[in-house]
Motif scaffolding. Structure first.
Motif, short mmCIF file in Angstrom:
data_model
loop_
_atom_site.label_atom_id
_atom_site.label_comp_id
_atom_site.label_asym_id
_atom_site.label_seq_id
_atom_site.Cartn_x
_atom_site.Cartn_y
_atom_site.Cartn_z
N ARG A 107 0.47 -1.63 -0.26
CA ARG A 107 0.12 -0.24 0.48
C ARG A 107 1.02 1.00 -0.01
N SER A 108 1.87 1.12 0.59
CA SER A 108 2.40 2.76 0.86
C SER A 108 4.41 2.38 0.63
N CYS A 109 4.13 1.01 0.06
CA CYS A 109 5.18 1.05 -0.50
C CYS A 109 7.07 0.97 0.57
N GLY A 129 0.59 -1.51 -4.64
CA GLY A 129 -0.79 -1.30 -4.10
C GLY A 129 -1.58 -2.62 -4.58
N PRO A 130 -2.95 -2.40 -3.31
CA PRO A 130 -3.66 -3.14 -2.34
C PRO A 130 -4.36 -3.64 -3.52
N PRO A 131 -5.37 -4.71 -3.71
CA PRO A 131 -6.19 -5.84 -4.33
C PRO A 131 -7.28 -4.79 -3.93
N TYR A 132 -8.42 -4.04 -4.86
CA TYR A 132 -9.63 -3.72 -4.93
C TYR A 132 -10.59 -4.58 -6.01
N LYS A 133 -10.22 -6.08 -6.97
CA LYS A 133 -11.66 -5.85 -7.58
C LYS A 133 -10.64 -7.69 -8.23
N VAL A 145 -2.48 3.43 -4.47
CA VAL A 145 -3.63 4.67 -3.41
C VAL A 145 -2.39 5.57 -2.76
N TYR A 146 -3.46 6.65 -2.38
CA TYR A 146 -2.81 7.98 -2.13
C TYR A 146 -3.48 8.07 -0.37
N LYS A 153 -8.21 9.01 5.07
CA LYS A 153 -8.51 8.03 3.73
C LYS A 153 -7.70 7.60 2.85
N TYR A 154 -7.35 6.55 2.73
CA TYR A 154 -7.06 6.24 1.19
C TYR A 154 -7.98 6.15 -0.40
N ARG A 155 -7.47 6.36 -0.71
CA ARG A 155 -8.03 6.25 -2.34
C ARG A 155 -7.05 6.00 -4.03
#
Length: 274
Positions: A107-109, A129-133, A145-146, A153-155
């Protein structure tokens, strides 16, 4: 079973149950120390659980990767969620146990897995980036995400191209740990690991060497304590009740054992009056 504090007697009432015999007992104490850690229960973020509901393979938490881990990784494509210490450890372990390929989503690397420059046999890929689908049961899309300060929150970062990982057999959530059974402590004795400091109304930064260049910098509405302390505990002592003490690691500590060692010595000093 439970711990409560009586303001009149200034003592703690502690009820205990021996699980091996079923025997229950209670006692009164001047001080109580919580030394059962802060990360005893598997943390499974609701958002991630929701994403993975359509995944048809095996889903594990890092705490479940025990003696039978080999059957879930040998000859398989493995996706690890989280690039911290457990993500790095399990990636190496999966490779050793014969994984076909290991993907680590970050997520943050900023974790250890992201910082690892070389992996055995080139069998590990770190993805931003994390899984989203989940697609077709075994294909997983990951998106950078950022952190969105306004909404706290993360977007998804649509400027970064999504990455699709195909034919995933096993997903391991290396997402850390949450509170253990701290609920045995009465509410007013519990520290809040998610508590943040807030800026006083009307607060303004004093003029300093950077004021001419930056002007009056507006602080964030929420100030986090970082990785060195909890907001409601000072050097092992609960601020609202100094008779309640904590020997605990801090969130994302750089050196957990050093944290605990220093914390234990501070609490010992309080108890002995040194």
């Amino acid at each position: 079973q439970n711990v409560q504090y009586d303001e009149n007697s200034k003592k703690f009432s502690v009820a205990v149950r021996d699980d091996s015999t079923g025997t229950e007992s209670s006692g009164m104490f001047d001080r109580v120390i919580w030394a059962a850690g802060m990360h005893g229960a598997a943390e499974k973020p609701e958002a991630m659980v929701e994403v993975l509901k359509d995944f048809t393979g095996k889903v594990l938490h890092s705490s479940e990767c025990t003696e039978d881990f080999e059957q879930y990784v040998n000859g398989k494509n493995v996706l690890l969620i989280g690039d911290g210490s457990s993500g790095e450890d399990l990636a190496l372990r999966a490779v050793k146990l014969g994984a076909k390929h290991v993907y680590v989503t970050a997520r943050s690397c900023e974790g250890q897995a992201t910082e690892t420059a070389s992996w055995p046999s080139g069998k590990v890929t770190v993805i931003e980036g994390p899984p989203y689908k989940v697609l077709k049961g075994t294909h997983i899309k990951c998106q950078a995400v950022y952190w969105y300060e306004k909404k706290q929150k993360y977007r998804k970062d649509d400027e970064v191209e999504a990455v699709k990982v195909k034919d995933v057999d096993t997903v391991v959530m290396s997402t850390g740990y949450d509170y253990p059974s701290i609920s045995i402590l009465h509410d007013d004795l519990q520290l809040d690991s998610e508590l943040t400091w807030s800026v006083s109304k009307g607060w303004a930064m004093d003029n300093n060497a950077l004021t001419i260049t930056l002007g009056s910098v507006k602080p964030s509405e929420n100030l986090t304590p970082g990785s060195t302390c909890y907001s409601d505990v000072y050097r092992g002592v609960l601020i609202d009740n100094p008779n309640m003490m904590y020997i605990t690691e801090t969130y994302d500590s750089a050196s957990t054992f050093l944290d605990l060692d220093v914390n234990a010595n501070l609490v010992l000093a309080y108890l002995t009056g040194k």
